[in-house]
Motif scaffolding. Sequence first.
Motif, mmCIF file in Angstrom:
data_model
loop_
_atom_site.group_PDB
_atom_site.id
_atom_site.type_symbol
_atom_site.label_atom_id
_atom_site.label_comp_id
_atom_site.label_asym_id
_atom_site.label_seq_id
_atom_site.Cartn_x
_atom_site.Cartn_y
_atom_site.Cartn_z
ATOM 1 N N ASN A 150 0.829 -1.205 0.000
ATOM 2 C CA ASN A 150 0.000 0.000 0.000
ATOM 3 C C ASN A 150 0.863 1.255 0.000
ATOM 4 O OD1 ASN A 150 -2.455 -1.438 0.046
ATOM 5 N ND2 ASN A 150 -2.153 -1.829 2.225
ATOM 6 N N ARG A 176 2.255 1.710 -3.506
ATOM 7 C CA ARG A 176 1.238 2.300 -4.380
ATOM 8 C C ARG A 176 1.150 3.809 -4.160
ATOM 9 N NH1 ARG A 176 -3.402 0.870 -2.261
ATOM 10 N NH2 ARG A 176 -3.049 -1.287 -2.837
ATOM 11 N N ALA A 177 1.117 4.212 -2.896
ATOM 12 C CA ALA A 177 0.995 5.640 -2.574
ATOM 13 C C ALA A 177 2.169 6.427 -3.157
ATOM 14 C CB ALA A 177 0.908 5.828 -1.068
ATOM 15 N N LEU A 217 2.064 6.594 -7.227
ATOM 16 C CA LEU A 217 0.839 7.061 -7.887
ATOM 17 C C LEU A 217 1.095 8.013 -9.063
ATOM 18 C CD1 LEU A 217 -2.083 6.355 -7.227
ATOM 19 C CD2 LEU A 217 -2.248 8.457 -5.908
ATOM 20 N N VAL A 233 -0.066 -4.794 -6.892
ATOM 21 C CA VAL A 233 -0.415 -3.859 -5.814
ATOM 22 C C VAL A 233 -1.000 -2.555 -6.367
ATOM 23 C CG1 VAL A 233 1.246 -4.776 -4.152
ATOM 24 C CG2 VAL A 233 1.906 -2.865 -5.630
ATOM 25 N N HIS A 234 -0.839 -2.339 -7.660
ATOM 26 C CA HIS A 234 -1.408 -1.116 -8.232
ATOM 27 C C HIS A 234 -1.700 -1.340 -9.703
ATOM 28 C CE1 HIS A 234 -2.436 2.987 -8.741
ATOM 29 N NE2 HIS A 234 -1.329 3.391 -9.322
ATOM 30 N N HIS A 235 -2.781 -0.763 -10.160
ATOM 31 C CA HIS A 235 -3.215 -0.939 -11.547
ATOM 32 C C HIS A 235 -3.784 0.386 -12.027
ATOM 33 C CE1 HIS A 235 -6.452 -2.939 -14.355
ATOM 34 N NE2 HIS A 235 -5.530 -2.290 -15.031
ATOM 35 N N VAL A 236 -3.271 0.910 -13.105
ATOM 36 C CA VAL A 236 -3.810 2.114 -13.738
ATOM 37 C C VAL A 236 -4.395 1.689 -15.078
ATOM 38 C CG1 VAL A 236 -3.312 4.437 -14.595
ATOM 39 C CG2 VAL A 236 -1.973 3.503 -12.695
ATOM 40 N N PHE A 237 -5.642 2.097 -15.326
ATOM 41 C CA PHE A 237 -6.310 1.710 -16.569
ATOM 42 C C PHE A 237 -5.583 2.266 -17.789
ATOM 43 C CE2 PHE A 237 -10.854 1.550 -14.547
ATOM 44 C CZ PHE A 237 -10.497 0.415 -13.858
ATOM 45 N N LEU A 251 -10.560 -3.082 -12.205
ATOM 46 C CA LEU A 251 -9.370 -2.967 -11.369
ATOM 47 C C LEU A 251 -8.917 -4.359 -10.939
ATOM 48 C CD1 LEU A 251 -8.047 -0.341 -10.547
ATOM 49 C CD2 LEU A 251 -9.279 -0.443 -8.396
ATOM 50 N N THR A 310 -6.138 -4.912 -8.880
ATOM 51 C CA THR A 310 -5.268 -4.837 -7.718
ATOM 52 C C THR A 310 -5.592 -6.024 -6.808
ATOM 53 O OG1 THR A 310 -5.370 -2.458 -7.886
ATOM 54 C CG2 THR A 310 -4.543 -3.344 -5.827
ATOM 55 N N ALA A 322 -0.072 5.037 4.569
ATOM 56 C CA ALA A 322 -0.501 3.961 3.667
ATOM 57 C C ALA A 322 -0.720 2.647 4.416
ATOM 58 C CB ALA A 322 0.523 3.770 2.556
ATOM 59 N N GLU A 338 -4.217 0.861 5.473
ATOM 60 C CA GLU A 338 -4.956 -0.101 4.653
ATOM 61 C C GLU A 338 -4.536 -1.530 4.998
ATOM 62 O OE1 GLU A 338 -4.993 0.705 0.452
ATOM 63 O OE2 GLU A 338 -6.001 -1.187 0.009
ATOM 64 N N THR A 339 -3.243 -1.708 5.202
ATOM 65 C CA THR A 339 -2.728 -3.030 5.557
ATOM 66 C C THR A 339 -3.350 -3.492 6.875
ATOM 67 O OG1 THR A 339 -0.676 -2.260 4.569
ATOM 68 C CG2 THR A 339 -0.589 -4.347 5.763
ATOM 69 N N ALA A 351 -5.156 6.715 -3.222
ATOM 70 C CA ALA A 351 -4.265 5.549 -3.318
ATOM 71 C C ALA A 351 -4.773 4.413 -2.441
ATOM 72 C CB ALA A 351 -2.840 5.929 -2.912
ATOM 73 N N ASN A 389 -7.134 1.768 -1.733
ATOM 74 C CA ASN A 389 -8.159 0.998 -2.439
ATOM 75 C C ASN A 389 -9.332 0.616 -1.548
ATOM 76 O OD1 ASN A 389 -7.638 0.480 -5.248
ATOM 77 N ND2 ASN A 389 -5.745 -0.461 -4.570
ATOM 78 N N ARG A 407 -11.320 7.566 -10.296
ATOM 79 C CA ARG A 407 -10.108 8.372 -10.132
ATOM 80 C C ARG A 407 -9.560 8.700 -11.514
ATOM 81 N NH1 ARG A 407 -4.477 8.149 -9.868
ATOM 82 N NH2 ARG A 407 -4.209 5.996 -10.457
ATOM 83 N N LYS A 426 -9.951 7.911 -17.195
ATOM 84 C CA LYS A 426 -10.145 7.104 -16.001
ATOM 85 C C LYS A 426 -8.875 6.322 -15.700
ATOM 86 C CE LYS A 426 -14.662 5.586 -16.375
ATOM 87 N NZ LYS A 426 -15.626 4.555 -16.801
ATOM 88 N N ALA A 427 -8.387 6.418 -14.475
ATOM 89 C CA ALA A 427 -7.249 5.582 -14.097
ATOM 90 C C ALA A 427 -7.719 4.381 -13.298
ATOM 91 C CB ALA A 427 -6.257 6.381 -13.266
ATOM 92 N N GLU A 436 -11.615 2.654 -11.352
ATOM 93 C CA GLU A 436 -13.025 2.800 -11.052
ATOM 94 C C GLU A 436 -13.437 1.728 -10.049
ATOM 95 O OE1 GLU A 436 -15.551 2.844 -14.475
ATOM 96 O OE2 GLU A 436 -17.352 3.278 -13.284
#
Lengths: 251, 489
Positions: A81, A84-85, A88, A115-119, A128, A130, B314, B317-318, B401, B403, B419, B453-454, B456
């Motif tokens: 996480n 990802r942050a 970004l 851990v991260h996915h950008v369309f 998504l 992730t 961050a 979230e974990t 960031a 999720n 986003r 869109k990055a 959704e």
Amino acid sequence: MPGPIQSIQRAAEVLKLLAHGGAHQLSVGEIARALDLAKPTVHGILRTLQEVGFVEQEVEGGKYRLGAALFQIGTSYLDGNELRAKALNWSDTLAMRAREAVRIGVMHGKHVLVVHHVFRPDNSRQTLDTGALLPWHATALGKALVAFGEWPDGELQAFTRHTLNPDQLYVAMNEVRDRDWAYDLHELVEGEASVAAPIRDRRGVAVGAIGISGPVERLCDSPDQPPRLELVSYVREAARSVSRELGGLSW
Amino acid sequence: MAYIAAIDQGTTSSRCIVFDQSGGIVSVAQREHRQIFPKPGWVEHDATEIWTNVQAVVRDALGHASLSFSDIAAFGITNQRETTVVWDRQTGEPVHNAIVWQDTRTDALIKRLGDQDRFRERSGLPLATYFSGPKLRWLLDNVEGLRARAEAGEVLFGTMDTWLIWNLTGRHVTDVTNASRTMLMNLETLDWDQELVEAMDVPRQMLPEIRSSSEVYGTYEGVPVASALGDQQAALFGQTCFEPGEGKCTYGTGAFLLINTGSKPVRSQNGLLTTVGYQIGAEPAAYALEGAVAVTGALVQWFRDKVGLISSAAEIETLARTVDDNGGAYFVPAFSGLFAPHWRSDARGVIAGLTGYISRGHLARAVLEASAWQTREVVDAMNADSGVDLTTLRVDGGMTANNLLMQFLSDVLDVPVVRPIVAETTCLGAAYAAGLAVGYWSSTDELKANWHKAAEWEPSMEPAARDKGYRKWKKAVERTVGWMDEDDD
């Protein structure tokens, strides 16, 4: 030099088992069965690990999970996480330049955890993924991670006729180490390709990989050629930017 | 190839981000400035330090990408809103530290000024400590000789946009969005309102000229300085919310939901603010309704710094993912009262539903869920005021960031959460407005085409679970109000 200390080896096995379980907690019996050890042995190991804070129980007599102390001391441990942050901005920029979907992966046992996915920036319907697991040997992300880390044991499934066998992989990995980036061509899905480069932390350890994937027609000049160098340079630039964010590069 | 550089003068730091024509980030530089706390409730910034930092981040951002001023087509400015500074017209020296938007020293003044809604019709704002007008009045009342100097035209007032533009170009101007947060501007005429200025008792000659958000104000190192937008309005612009009904929610320390209401200001019946969204050159201004939530990211920071169960934001979230739900715990972070839509300054924070079962994982969940439930309350108010239900929520800011939070947000709003591909929408908005002013981008349509869109998140919660959760949240909110007594400080 003295030989390995059995109890430490066993403690490490217990920790690995709990780590692979993720949020899923395990009982003494389950751990004993999985490691083929006697229950009292496992119980003793767990009690010691609990004292130092490496494992913990929700309730007295309940199931075990990894403890907070482990997360705090694990310097090579990078929270997905967190990654990802930090990534970004740079993963967004990569998606825009390459006009392809971007994923960031870390090794999770024998697999690559997304851990991260950008369309892909075309506003088409995408989902998504992730949290998904990918096979390491048939993806650029996995190759970029394993080339600079440990080779996971286990069977390597052939997904297409292009999926590399262990001998071919071994050669490919040397190339990845030389070039500092990896690709896959029809190896996971026929007609698809991917490119990835390692993300390094302040000690130079490859803690993740960032890459793009898409149809071979868009990524490569011809169906049997590696991805275009322009795309490779975008991926490498993004990997360097994220590494810089993690303190892995001073420039 | 030319670029646009956006300067983001924020509450804790100043940043410069250089963008290319597709809206992609080329380089970033950032410097933090000191937070000065002279007394409880008081927050100040050194405006000179901020100006020094802004010059440095511009230099650094260009340097990182090996660019020179000649590579920059325009500078855009976005800024922390309402923060107030007064300086000497001759020397450029501030007469006092800048008074920051969070500062509550004008509390007594606000009470003396009377009913909360006294200025709402003209300014769109309720009487509250944030806005710049009362802060300026405090300076005039408390800095020795300042009123006389102001009347003699020796000193100038500005919000941070004005301070930067004055230093960059020598002109004393502000834009409509920043002016709309002073409580001195008339929402209809978009000019200083004689009645408001007189009621606040500030000399008109120290106020800057109000200009549009997107025009060339002057030049710095030969580069046009071509936009100014308050940070939340800049994010609205960066999300390309150019049509009435389009809106966004930015998640930072707090959360700010803004919806474009078109060319007419809409007065809220449900505790929202009426503000100017933007104005492009000579075009009519676009108005917006704003719902502000004071504490979202700040609660995660509090959990990290004051509770210490996580070592980075961050990681929440974990920790939250170690459990499947909140276990029945609800956290209402009314640290300095409740903002929109409640506006209760006598409320203080509550963790409700505690049992022996609750673990730190459940608390982490409750911390994240608080951001989502607070958004739900503001969205409900927005829907009631506009008469149209929100169909999609566009989000931006650092917390996107997360999720788990984004999924939960979609679940409790029961609409998709989207986003955009550049999460730095505040800077992007300032860059867009500047780029439009100098012809770097041709039209808002071209900017819309840049929006992609990055990610959704689709709602997946059972209606019964959503309703129950919201009911419990509201009960928890009820438990925060009326906590403060007369003898509390």
